[in-house]
Enzyme design. Structure first.
Site, PDB file in Angstrom:
ATOM      1  N   ARG A 102     -42.606 -69.573  28.724  1.00 48.27           N
ATOM      2  CA  ARG A 102     -41.339 -70.061  29.185  1.00 48.27           C
ATOM      3  C   ARG A 102     -40.771 -68.954  29.712  1.00 48.27           C
ATOM      4  O   ARG A 102     -40.301 -68.929  30.854  1.00 48.27           O
ATOM      5  CB  ARG A 102     -40.407 -70.418  27.840  1.00 48.27           C
ATOM      6  CG  ARG A 102     -40.673 -71.950  27.608  1.00 48.27           C
ATOM      7  CD  ARG A 102     -40.312 -71.922  26.243  1.00 48.27           C
ATOM      8  NE  ARG A 102     -41.419 -71.321  25.309  1.00 48.27           N
ATOM      9  CZ  ARG A 102     -42.480 -72.100  25.161  1.00 48.27           C
ATOM     10  NH1 ARG A 102     -42.644 -73.518  25.440  1.00 48.27           N
ATOM     11  NH2 ARG A 102     -43.548 -71.439  24.614  1.00 48.27           N
ATOM     12  N   THR A 103     -40.617 -67.552  29.259  1.00 49.59           N
ATOM     13  CA  THR A 103     -39.957 -66.571  29.686  1.00 49.59           C
ATOM     14  C   THR A 103     -40.540 -66.226  30.995  1.00 49.59           C
ATOM     15  O   THR A 103     -39.915 -65.974  32.215  1.00 49.59           O
ATOM     16  CB  THR A 103     -39.976 -65.326  28.777  1.00 49.59           C
ATOM     17  OG1 THR A 103     -39.421 -65.729  27.502  1.00 49.59           O
ATOM     18  CG2 THR A 103     -39.208 -64.274  29.532  1.00 49.59           C
ATOM     19  N   LYS A 157     -57.089 -47.475  30.649  1.00 54.40           N
ATOM     20  CA  LYS A 157     -57.602 -46.524  30.961  1.00 54.40           C
ATOM     21  C   LYS A 157     -56.632 -45.272  30.360  1.00 54.40           C
ATOM     22  O   LYS A 157     -56.787 -44.058  30.346  1.00 54.40           O
ATOM     23  CB  LYS A 157     -57.635 -45.939  32.437  1.00 54.40           C
ATOM     24  CG  LYS A 157     -58.491 -47.139  33.175  1.00 54.40           C
ATOM     25  CD  LYS A 157     -58.273 -46.779  34.584  1.00 54.40           C
ATOM     26  CE  LYS A 157     -58.691 -48.049  35.533  1.00 54.40           C
ATOM     27  NZ  LYS A 157     -58.087 -47.727  36.842  1.00 54.40           N
ATOM     28  N   ARG A 190     -42.019 -57.407  28.820  1.00 51.57           N
ATOM     29  CA  ARG A 190     -42.218 -57.857  27.478  1.00 51.57           C
ATOM     30  C   ARG A 190     -43.265 -57.010  26.649  1.00 51.57           C
ATOM     31  O   ARG A 190     -44.379 -57.077  27.414  1.00 51.57           O
ATOM     32  CB  ARG A 190     -42.627 -59.377  27.290  1.00 51.57           C
ATOM     33  CG  ARG A 190     -43.151 -59.743  25.816  1.00 51.57           C
ATOM     34  CD  ARG A 190     -43.372 -61.469  25.534  1.00 51.57           C
ATOM     35  NE  ARG A 190     -42.084 -62.202  25.649  1.00 51.57           N
ATOM     36  CZ  ARG A 190     -41.973 -63.346  25.414  1.00 51.57           C
ATOM     37  NH1 ARG A 190     -42.962 -63.883  24.975  1.00 51.57           N
ATOM     38  NH2 ARG A 190     -40.955 -63.760  25.535  1.00 51.57           N
ATOM     39  N   HIS A 246     -34.283 -60.258  22.384  1.00 47.51           N
ATOM     40  CA  HIS A 246     -34.644 -61.296  23.453  1.00 47.51           C
ATOM     41  C   HIS A 246     -33.488 -61.722  24.083  1.00 47.51           C
ATOM     42  O   HIS A 246     -33.283 -62.813  23.946  1.00 47.51           O
ATOM     43  CB  HIS A 246     -35.721 -62.424  23.065  1.00 47.51           C
ATOM     44  CG  HIS A 246     -36.115 -63.208  23.965  1.00 47.51           C
ATOM     45  ND1 HIS A 246     -36.167 -62.877  25.236  1.00 47.51           N
ATOM     46  CD2 HIS A 246     -37.403 -64.003  23.779  1.00 47.51           C
ATOM     47  CE1 HIS A 246     -36.881 -63.733  25.904  1.00 47.51           C
ATOM     48  NE2 HIS A 246     -37.616 -64.470  24.968  1.00 47.51           N
TER      49      HIS A 246
HETATM   50  N1   CP Z   1     -39.010 -68.698  23.991  1.00 47.58           N
HETATM   51  C1   CP Z   1     -39.656 -67.813  24.451  1.00 47.58           C
HETATM   52  O1   CP Z   1     -39.767 -66.530  24.663  1.00 47.58           O
HETATM   53  O2   CP Z   1     -40.894 -68.426  25.119  1.00 47.58           O
HETATM   54  P1   CP Z   1     -42.280 -67.686  25.419  1.00 47.58           P
HETATM   55  O3   CP Z   1     -42.868 -66.715  24.403  1.00 47.58           O
HETATM   56  O4   CP Z   1     -43.458 -68.931  25.922  1.00 47.58           O
HETATM   57  O5   CP Z   1     -41.827 -66.691  26.746  1.00 47.58           O
END
Ligand code: CP
Length: 305
Positions: free
Chosen positions: A53-54, A82, A103, A131
């Site tokens: 999603r993100t 590396k 991320r 998040h």
């Molecule tokens: N909600 C969320 O962060 O989903 P993903 O891990 O798929 O990005």
């Protein structure tokens, strides 16, 4: 309010007024998207951990606004293999893009990336910590489905220890006089540091391991996956993986207008039979990722105020 060049690292970096302003911009963008708003801008997507999603909603948001995207979904194919440090990876990436979404499994990695970069950095999840863009879309979902943010009774169930979306949302909603219900086995309860903050802010909260104890009180139930990837011991995960399941029999004892949210992905914690009920808000919630991420990109790239 001007968000140009602002990093989005922790929800705690934003005041209540700033959060409300962002939500107002999301609504404007949802109602009247401007297709060329980010034309000529490039977003770097650096995903050192899996995401559906993100990552995809940031790509979609950027491209729908006329911008372009570069990056990776799997750090195995990068020079990290590396031995390149995160700091150097960010110093390189900022030469190629106008903003970065990252991320990474390490708590604090978003902050480190923001210190390394002179362009805006957005934290797409740093370990169990935060998040923040998920939180803004969670707030937007609450606003759209309940019509308000103030004075709600909000339950959180599942892995409250490692669930970063819970940590961010608890902090954000604490501006809006909530009553919280933390439902988890003792070993996966919300960390004491969050409870200390709530105590300081005089926010009422309840803790229990019993899924049904407060079910009739709730306006929102925020369900989370047991975060397998964060457990140091796989046997501990096996012990807790199916600890709670929201199913139709649970829904017999809830308010008619209870909304069930989940940041997704789900594993076994919400039965599929719940999807077709009036309580399920989690797919709608994921869809709000697009206007929310469009708004955040437009704000930090200085295209809206
Ligand atoms: N909600 C969320 O962060 O989903 P993903 O891990 O798929 O990005």
């Amino acid at each position: 309010m001007d968000f140009k060049n602002r990093d989005i690292i922790s929800i705690n970096d934003f005041s209540k007024e700033e959060l409300l302003h962002i939500l107002k911009v999301v609504k404007q963008i949802e109602n009247k998207p401007k297709n060329n708003l980010l034309k000529g801008k490039l977003l770097a997507t650096l995903f050192f951990e899996p995401s559906t999603r993100t990552r995809l909603s940031f790509i979609s948001a950027m491209e729908q606004l006329g911008g372009e995207v570069l990056g990776f979904a799997d750090s195995e194919s990068t020079s990290r293999q590396k031995g390149e440090s995160l700091w150097d990876t960010i110093r390189m990436t900022e030469q190629y893009a106008d903003a970065i979404i990252i991320r990474h499994p390490l708590e604090g990695s978003g902050r480190l990336a923001a210190e390394a970069a002179s362009i805006p950095v957005i934290n797409g999840g740093d370990g169990s910590n935060q998040h923040p863009t998920q939180t803004i879309l969670d707030m937007y979902t609450i606003l759209k489905t309940k019509g308000k943010l103030e004075n709600l009774h909000v339950g959180f169930v599942g892995d409250l220890k490692y669930g970063r979306t819970v940590h961010s949302l608890v902090m954000a909603l604490s501006h809006f006089s909530p009553t919280f219900y933390f439902i988890a086995p003792d070993a996966l309860q919300i960390p004491e540091s969050y409870l200390d903050e709530l105590f300081q802010k005089k926010i009422e909260y309840n803790k229990t391991s019993d899924l049904t104890r407060f079910s009739r009180e709730l306006d929102i139930l925020y369900v989370t996956r047991i975060q397998k990837e964060r457990f140091p011991d796989p046997l501990e995960y096996e012990k807790f993986k199916d600890v709670y399941t929201i199913n139709k029999s649970f829904l017999q004892n809830v308010k008619k207008d209870l909304k069930i949210m989940h940041p997704l992905p789900r594993v076994s914690e919400i039965d599929k039979s719940v999807d077709a009920t009036q309580h399920a808000a989690y797919f709608e919630q994921a869809a709000f990722g697009i206007p929310v991420r469009k708004a955040l990109l437009a704000l930090v790239l200085g295209k809206v105020k």
